[in-house]
Each structure stands twice: as structure tokens, then as C-alpha cells.
Write an enzyme that holds these catalytic residues in place. Structure first.
Site, mmCIF file in Angstrom:
data_model
loop_
_atom_site.group_PDB
_atom_site.id
_atom_site.type_symbol
_atom_site.label_atom_id
_atom_site.label_comp_id
_atom_site.label_asym_id
_atom_site.label_seq_id
_atom_site.Cartn_x
_atom_site.Cartn_y
_atom_site.Cartn_z
ATOM 1 N N ILE A 6 0.871 -1.182 0.000
ATOM 2 C CA ILE A 6 0.000 0.000 0.000
ATOM 3 C C ILE A 6 0.904 1.226 0.000
ATOM 4 O O ILE A 6 1.726 1.383 0.906
ATOM 5 C CB ILE A 6 -0.898 0.038 1.264
ATOM 6 C CG1 ILE A 6 -1.553 -1.326 1.514
ATOM 7 C CG2 ILE A 6 -1.928 1.155 1.152
ATOM 8 C CD1 ILE A 6 -2.452 -1.823 0.428
ATOM 9 N N GLN A 7 0.778 2.082 -1.001
ATOM 10 C CA GLN A 7 1.600 3.287 -1.096
ATOM 11 C C GLN A 7 0.726 4.534 -0.925
ATOM 12 O O GLN A 7 -0.078 4.853 -1.795
ATOM 13 C CB GLN A 7 2.358 3.314 -2.433
ATOM 14 C CG GLN A 7 2.899 4.664 -2.865
ATOM 15 C CD GLN A 7 3.843 5.314 -1.864
ATOM 16 O OE1 GLN A 7 4.486 4.643 -1.073
ATOM 17 N NE2 GLN A 7 3.915 6.632 -1.901
ATOM 18 N N GLY A 11 2.000 10.907 -5.820
ATOM 19 C CA GLY A 11 2.776 11.963 -6.470
ATOM 20 C C GLY A 11 4.019 11.430 -7.154
ATOM 21 O O GLY A 11 4.195 10.212 -7.308
ATOM 22 N N ASN A 12 4.903 12.336 -7.551
ATOM 23 C CA ASN A 12 6.077 11.940 -8.340
ATOM 24 C C ASN A 12 6.999 10.978 -7.601
ATOM 25 O O ASN A 12 7.528 10.036 -8.192
ATOM 26 C CB ASN A 12 6.865 13.187 -8.762
ATOM 27 C CG ASN A 12 6.060 14.077 -9.690
ATOM 28 O OD1 ASN A 12 5.189 13.591 -10.412
ATOM 29 N ND2 ASN A 12 6.324 15.369 -9.668
ATOM 30 N N GLY A 14 6.111 9.010 -5.010
ATOM 31 C CA GLY A 14 5.355 7.770 -4.819
ATOM 32 C C GLY A 14 5.361 6.902 -6.060
ATOM 33 O O GLY A 14 5.624 5.697 -5.997
ATOM 34 N N LYS A 213 22.802 11.950 4.664
ATOM 35 C CA LYS A 213 21.981 12.338 3.517
ATOM 36 C C LYS A 213 21.358 13.717 3.724
ATOM 37 O O LYS A 213 21.456 14.607 2.883
ATOM 38 C CB LYS A 213 20.893 11.277 3.305
ATOM 39 C CG LYS A 213 20.096 11.473 2.032
ATOM 40 C CD LYS A 213 18.794 12.194 2.274
ATOM 41 C CE LYS A 213 18.191 12.626 0.967
ATOM 42 N NZ LYS A 213 16.859 13.205 1.089
#
Length: 388
Positions: A6-7, A11-12, A14, A213
Site C-alpha cells: 500500500i503506497q 505523487g512523483n 510515490g 543524507k
């Protein structure tokens, strides 16, 4: 039954980062979003393309085997999907985690499978999965909390991949840089073992990766954007082609490198090579990465644990130089009233209506006795004076 993920967030990032690698790992991906336009497009299109861009050229992959649900109108369906999922991921922005938590809490509570679902937040923030877990626990019955680990395991992650502004007619297709890092802690999964996702680098201690990061990629990227914006540059690559901006970015990353190598078991050589890789990535003209896209949301980027105040405060505590980071902070403060960016308008309002002292507390969350407080207050006062 096949594997299911499940995401949250169509959007970009995702579609072009998380779903690409879930798809390659053999998962059916169920996108969850509240934006009708995105959900309708995903429902009506059986595939979309992810184009990886590098100096060597472009490589296009086709993504299939997905569905989409609008959680605003079909919450019960989302709960059922989480109830039988193997993995739950999200790329919604750190400020949205509290809004997706209630439905995830219901989905986790509805689970009866013997293996807990893996929950991994993919956000540009330290400990984003911990934050999400906190919101989920607030939305779970107290008598169910002690057994939650039987139904869900939560792992923090560090993600790194530049997703530039997309062409206006791109639809669901995503252009994205070829380089990526997706690092996730493996210890929370214990005897169950972590999910089988080859793109993920599984580690025992995530903190060095997240700080490296955030304080290299995000600090460098935003520094480039804010200095570039002040000099009228349109693209990140254009800003880094300016020798003076490039030198400033290197100076900032020298200071954050000192913090990273002092705190973590990362050698100076490793960090220097990492910095060179990052600056080279950002200089890639094929990405067409827009300065205003990278600079947007300055309030979040100026907050306590973020890319500027986070490393600068730790350097100040250690008595190490942080002057280059103060320059980045100043340029971020000057990112005001940028069309399409609400936070830049709010920033202008705060700086206009508050004293330097009030604005320092409001924007950075620094305590008055902190060694970084006075230097930042002086920068804020300077920006306020210039704005009058």
C-alpha cells in the site's frame, strides 16, 4: 496470493521512486491519495513510464500491476487493503503524516494475518516512521497497543533521489535521476525478517545514513537553490555553473562533513567522495531541476532539526565553525513571496510582523541559551533591516 504493498501518496516520488522498486520486487501496488485527479488517472491508465535520466542518457521502465483508491471517499476499502497487505509505504510529506495515520491505524487493527505488516515512511525527515507510528498509536485503542507489534513493524528509512519538476503534459509518467539510495533499518523486523525488496539497503543503525543524507544532499541542494534564487538562476545546474555559488556550496558541505565524520564512523575520504558525487548529481543539466521547486517550503527547511539549523546547532555545540551554514540560513530567509509557495509568503509575514527575537524562536525553535541562537538572531535582524 501475490505480494501487496500500500503506497500512500500518488505523487512523483510515490510513483517514480517507491512504486518503481516495489513493482520490480514483484508487489502489486495499491496507491492511496485524496487528490481526485491523481486517483482517476491511475484508475483509468493500466501503465505509466518512469524515465531514469543520467549523463549517459535515458532509460525508460514501464510500471504495471497497480490499483488506486481515494481515501477521502473510500476509507473502508483502504482499511481492508491494509488488513491484507505485506508492506505499507508513504511519500506524502512530513506534515501530512498525522492525516494518514487514522486510516492506517484502523487497517493495522483489522489485521488477522500471522505476519505483521511492514510500515516504512519514505520522507525527507529524520525518524519519519517513528513520527508516523506516534500518530498511529494516538489513533489506536489503548488496550490494543501492547499487542500492536504482532500486527505491524515500523522501520525508519533514508531516501535519496532527485525528482525534478515534470513536463506539463507528462500525465502519470515521471522523469527522475538514475541515482538513488533507499536505506532502511532491519532490526524492527526481528524473527519475521525484512520484506524482500532488492532496491533497499538494509542496515542495523540508520542514523549515520539519515544524517549524512540530510546534511549533505538536502543541505547542499537547498543552499544551491537559495543562493541561485538570489542571483536570478532558473535551474540548479545553472546555479552550480556559477563558480562563486559552487564554492559556497562546497564550503557549507565542508562544515557539515566535519560534523558527520566527527559523529559517525564515516572517514573524511568517504565523506569527501560522497560530497563530490552529490555535487556532480545536482550539476546534471539533463535533470532540469528548478531552483524554486528545491527552495519551496522555507519554513520547514529552517526548522530545528532540518538541513540548516540541525547541523549548525550541533556544530555550535561542539565549538566547530558554522559560518557557511549561517549564509545558507540568510539566503533561505530571503526566499520570500515566491509565487505558488505559501510558506515563502508566511515567512515574509513573520519577518515583517515579529521582532528578530520572536522570529528566531518561531522559525528555528532554538533555545535562547543555545550557542547558535544569537548568531541566527543577528542574521534575522539583518534580513529584516534589508527588507525595510
Amino acid at each position: 496470493m501475490g505480494k501487496k504493498a500500500i503506497q500512500f501518496g500518488g505523487g512523483n516520488i510515490g510513483r517514480g521512486f517507491v512504486a518503481e522498486f516495489l513493482h520490480e520486487a514483484g508487489y502489486e501496488v495499491v496507491f492511496i491519495d485524496v487528490v481526485d485527479k491523481i486517483i482517476d488517472a491511475l484508475k483509468s491508465t493500466p501503465s505509466y513510464e518512469v524515465t531514469e535520466v543520467s549523463e549517459e542518457g535515458e532509460k525508460t521502465k514501464t510500471i504495471t500491476n497497480y490499483r488506486a483508491i481515494n481515501s477521502k471517499t473510500n476509507e473502508e476499502d483502504v482499511v481492508k487493503e491494509i488488513g491484507t497487505a505485506d508492506v505499507v509505504t508513504c511519500a506524502v510529506g512530513p506534515n501530512v503524516l498525522k492525516f494518514i495515520a487514522p486510516v492506517i491505524a484502523k487497517g493495522i487493527d483489522a489485521r488477522t494475518a500471522s505476519k505483521p505488516v511492514a510500515v516504512i515512511a519514505c520522507e525527507n525527515a529524520i525518524g519519519a516512521t517513528d513520527t508516523l507510528r506516534g500518530f498511529i498509536e494516538q489513533n489506536t485503542d489503548k488496550d490494543r497497543l501492547s499487542s500492536m507489534s504482532e500486527r505491524a513493524r515500523f522501520a525508519n528509512s533514508a531516501i535519496d533521489r532527485i525528482v525534478p519538476n515534470q513536463p506539463p503534459n507528462a500525465g502519470l509518467n515521471v522523469r527522475i535521476e538514475k541515482f538513488y539510495e533507499w536505506t532502511v533499518e532491519q532490526t524492527p523486523f526481528g524473527e519475521f525478517g525484512h520484506p524482500d525488496i532488492p532496491a533497499i539497503h538494509w542496515v542495523d543503525d540508520l542514523k549515520p545514513y539519515i544524517e549524512r543524507k540530510l546534511f549533505t544532499v538536502n543541505t547542499g541542494h537547498a543552499t544551491t537553490a537559495y543562493y541561485g534564487h538570489m542571483r536570478g538562476k532558473k535551474m540548479i545546474a545553472d546555479a552550480l555553473a556559477d563558480a562563486e555559488i559552487r564554492q559556497i556550496v562546497h564550503k557549507v558541505l565542508e562544515q557539515t562533513a566535519k560534523l558527520i565524520t566527527t559523529k559517525h564512523e564515516i572517514t573524511e575520504q568517504e565523506q569527501n567522495e560522497y560530497v563530490d558525487t552529490i555535487v556532480k548529481r545536482m550539476s546534471n543539466p539533463f535533470l532540469e531541476d528548478n531552483v524554486e521547486r528545491v527552495g519551496r517550503a522555507p519554513l520547514r527547511k529552517l526548522s530545528r532539526n532540518e538541513r540548516f539549523i540541525g547541523p549548525a546547532s550541533q556544530l555550535a555545540e561542539k565549538g566547530l565553525p558554522f559560518d557557511a551554514l549561517l549564509g545558507s540560513i540568510e539566503m533561505a530567509l530571503r526566499f520570500q513571496n515566491v509565487p505558488g509557495d505559501e510558506e515563502s509568503a508566511e515567512l515574509a509575514k513573520i519577518l515583517k510582523e515579529m521582532s528578530a527575537e520572536e522570529a528566531t524562536g518561531k522559525l528555528t525553535g532554538l533555545e535562547k541559551h543555545h550557542p547558535l541562537y544569537e548568531p541566527v538572531q543577528n542574521v534575522i535582524a539583518k534580513v529584516q533591516k534589508d527588507s525595510k
